[in-house]
Design an enzyme around this catalytic site. Structure first.
Site, mmCIF file in Angstrom:
data_model
loop_
_atom_site.group_PDB
_atom_site.id
_atom_site.type_symbol
_atom_site.label_atom_id
_atom_site.label_comp_id
_atom_site.label_asym_id
_atom_site.label_seq_id
_atom_site.Cartn_x
_atom_site.Cartn_y
_atom_site.Cartn_z
ATOM 1 N N GLU A 128 0.611 -1.354 0.208
ATOM 2 C CA GLU A 128 0.202 0.332 -0.121
ATOM 3 C C GLU A 128 0.950 1.141 0.229
ATOM 4 O O GLU A 128 0.775 2.209 -0.094
ATOM 5 C CB GLU A 128 -0.711 0.072 0.872
ATOM 6 C CG GLU A 128 -2.236 -0.893 1.208
ATOM 7 C CD GLU A 128 -2.713 -0.387 -0.310
ATOM 8 O OE1 GLU A 128 -2.544 -1.176 -0.899
ATOM 9 O OE2 GLU A 128 -4.077 -0.549 0.467
ATOM 10 N N THR A 180 -4.732 7.377 -6.281
ATOM 11 C CA THR A 180 -5.016 7.765 -4.038
ATOM 12 C C THR A 180 -3.756 9.029 -4.258
ATOM 13 O O THR A 180 -4.705 9.625 -3.218
ATOM 14 C CB THR A 180 -4.227 6.603 -3.547
ATOM 15 O OG1 THR A 180 -5.208 5.036 -4.445
ATOM 16 C CG2 THR A 180 -4.565 6.075 -2.444
HETATM 17 P P1 ADP Z 1 -6.562 1.911 -5.318
HETATM 18 O O1 ADP Z 1 -7.632 2.550 -5.222
HETATM 19 O O2 ADP Z 1 -8.290 0.722 -6.478
HETATM 20 O O3 ADP Z 1 -6.645 0.080 -4.241
HETATM 21 P P2 ADP Z 1 -4.863 2.267 -6.053
HETATM 22 O O4 ADP Z 1 -5.001 3.787 -6.864
HETATM 23 O O5 ADP Z 1 -4.255 2.331 -4.888
HETATM 24 O O6 ADP Z 1 -6.142 1.457 -6.646
HETATM 25 O O7 ADP Z 1 -3.259 1.494 -6.477
HETATM 26 C C1 ADP Z 1 -2.824 1.386 -7.623
HETATM 27 C C2 ADP Z 1 -1.142 1.680 -7.857
HETATM 28 O O8 ADP Z 1 -0.650 0.777 -7.219
HETATM 29 C C3 ADP Z 1 -0.750 2.104 -9.697
HETATM 30 O O9 ADP Z 1 -0.223 3.132 -10.012
HETATM 31 C C4 ADP Z 1 -0.540 1.055 -9.791
HETATM 32 O O10 ADP Z 1 0.596 1.196 -11.137
HETATM 33 C C5 ADP Z 1 0.238 0.510 -8.524
HETATM 34 N N1 ADP Z 1 0.478 -0.879 -8.481
HETATM 35 C C6 ADP Z 1 1.647 -1.799 -8.182
HETATM 36 N N2 ADP Z 1 1.428 -2.970 -8.081
HETATM 37 C C7 ADP Z 1 0.259 -3.057 -8.306
HETATM 38 C C8 ADP Z 1 -0.475 -4.539 -8.561
HETATM 39 N N3 ADP Z 1 -0.092 -5.664 -8.350
HETATM 40 N N4 ADP Z 1 -2.361 -4.198 -8.206
HETATM 41 C C9 ADP Z 1 -2.660 -3.047 -8.534
HETATM 42 N N5 ADP Z 1 -1.345 -1.822 -8.740
HETATM 43 C C10 ADP Z 1 -0.598 -1.456 -8.346
#
Ligand code: ADP
Length: 308
Positions: A128, A180
């Site tokens: 995270e 985020t």
């Molecule tokens: P959500 O709000 O759906 O959790 P986030 O914005 O918190 O999505 O997370 C997505 C971010 O994490 C993106 O910048 C993405 O490039 C990065 N990321 C890296 N590896 C992963 C992964 N395995 N799955 C999802 N996001 C990833």
């Protein structure tokens, strides 16, 4: 056991008034992940989805979570991870949390279940941190424990699983990008006392509503006077969705995580389907692409579907 396949569910963080402290696991959507133990120490990650995510272990949230786990495991170990995401990154539906949590739950099974769920949350929080810039547990915790969880404290971790009411959830994901990290940056750093008082009244009410299966109390408590007024500006159609869905019988709802997805809760499936129709009409009218889901609370969390 050498190889394991898991399904890692989407989650809704915050649940309106509980910014960074409340979260709920969903039955759908979910990611599919296969993890194998290898003789060669280190981590190899492959994505079979369309999202062009980084596959270097230090940049992928699954890799960051696995690295934290390997550090505490101490003995050299190697993993090969294949991820097929169905939860779009940046949806506000815990896409990064599903990858972080799924990876460490699968690894723990392959290593003989030596870590507790709390340890796994601690490892997954490292994922995270790369996704959103800060360690938070409100998505990874329900993803690992299932159901609804309260994070009373992060340092040290204190996770409280809540009673799970029989609710239906309708989600609309407008196909716009809200990062985020951006949606955190726009938040004000100070809170007025009168707003804080309202917010903690609502959080107390919401938790009591969950514990007593009191849907009216849940609905009354789903009010956010601190985060929603700022973040909702980034989401087209937000006010109309909330108003029309409540008029149609939803008990309440709001922004899922940091958005742009919006969730609304209903007492029965019929109302949840009606809410989906209302959401579709609104986004057709304002001409923004969208995706909808009608689902329920997932009490299991990350699920093992195959082990060899
Ligand atoms: P959500 O709000 O759906 O959790 P986030 O914005 O918190 O999505 O997370 C997505 C971010 O994490 C993106 O910048 C993405 O490039 C990065 N990321 C890296 N590896 C992963 C992964 N395995 N799955 C999802 N996001 C990833």
């Amino acid at each position: 056991m050498k190889k394991i396949k898991v399904l890692a569910p989407a989650t809704i963080a915050n649940l309106v008034c509980g910014f960074d402290i409340l979260g709920m696991a969903l039955k759908a959507p979910f990611d599919e992940m296969t993890l194998s133990l290898t003789d060669e120490p280190g981590i190899v990650i492959k994505h079979t989805d369309e999202y062009n995510l980084p596959e270097e272990p230090e940049k992928n949230v699954s890799g960051a979570a696995l690295l934290a786990l390997m550090e505490e495991f101490k003995k050299p170990v190697g993993f090969h991870l294949t991820i097929h995401k169905h939860i779009k990154p940046g949806s506000g539906l815990g896409s990064s949390a599903a990858s972080s949590a799924g990876a460490v739950v699968a690894a723990n099974h392959l290593l003989g279940n030596i870590f507790s769920n709390e340890d796994l949350v601690r490892f997954a929080m490292n994922g995270e941190k790369i996704a959103g810039g800060v360690k938070h547990a409100d998505n990874v915790s329900p993803c690992i424990y299932g159901g609804v969880t309260l994070i009373r404290s992060i340092f040290p971790l204190d996770i409280i699983p809540l009673n799970v009411p029989d609710l239906f959830i309708t989600i609309v994901h407008p196909q716009i990008e809200v990062r985020t990290s951006d949606s955190r940056q726009i938040l004000r750093k100070e809170v007025q006392l009168k707003n804080a008082i309202k917010q903690w009244g609502n959080i107390g009410g919401l938790i009591m509503g969950f514990m007593k299966n009191d849907f009216d109390l849940i609905g009354r408590s789903m009010e956010d006077v601190i985060i929603e007024p700022v973040r909702s500006i980034l989401i087209p159609g937000f006010d109309e969705v909330k108003l029309k869905c409540k008029e149609a019988g939803s008990i309440g709802g709001g922004i899922s995580g940091s958005g742009p997805s919006i969730f609304m809760l209903s007492k029965d499936e019929e109302t949840a389907n009606k809410i989906e129709g209302i959401m579709k009409d609104i986004y057709e009218k304002i001409e923004v692409d969208y995706k909808t889901y009608v689902t329920a609370i997932n009490t299991e969390g990350v699920k093992i579907v195959e082990a060899q």
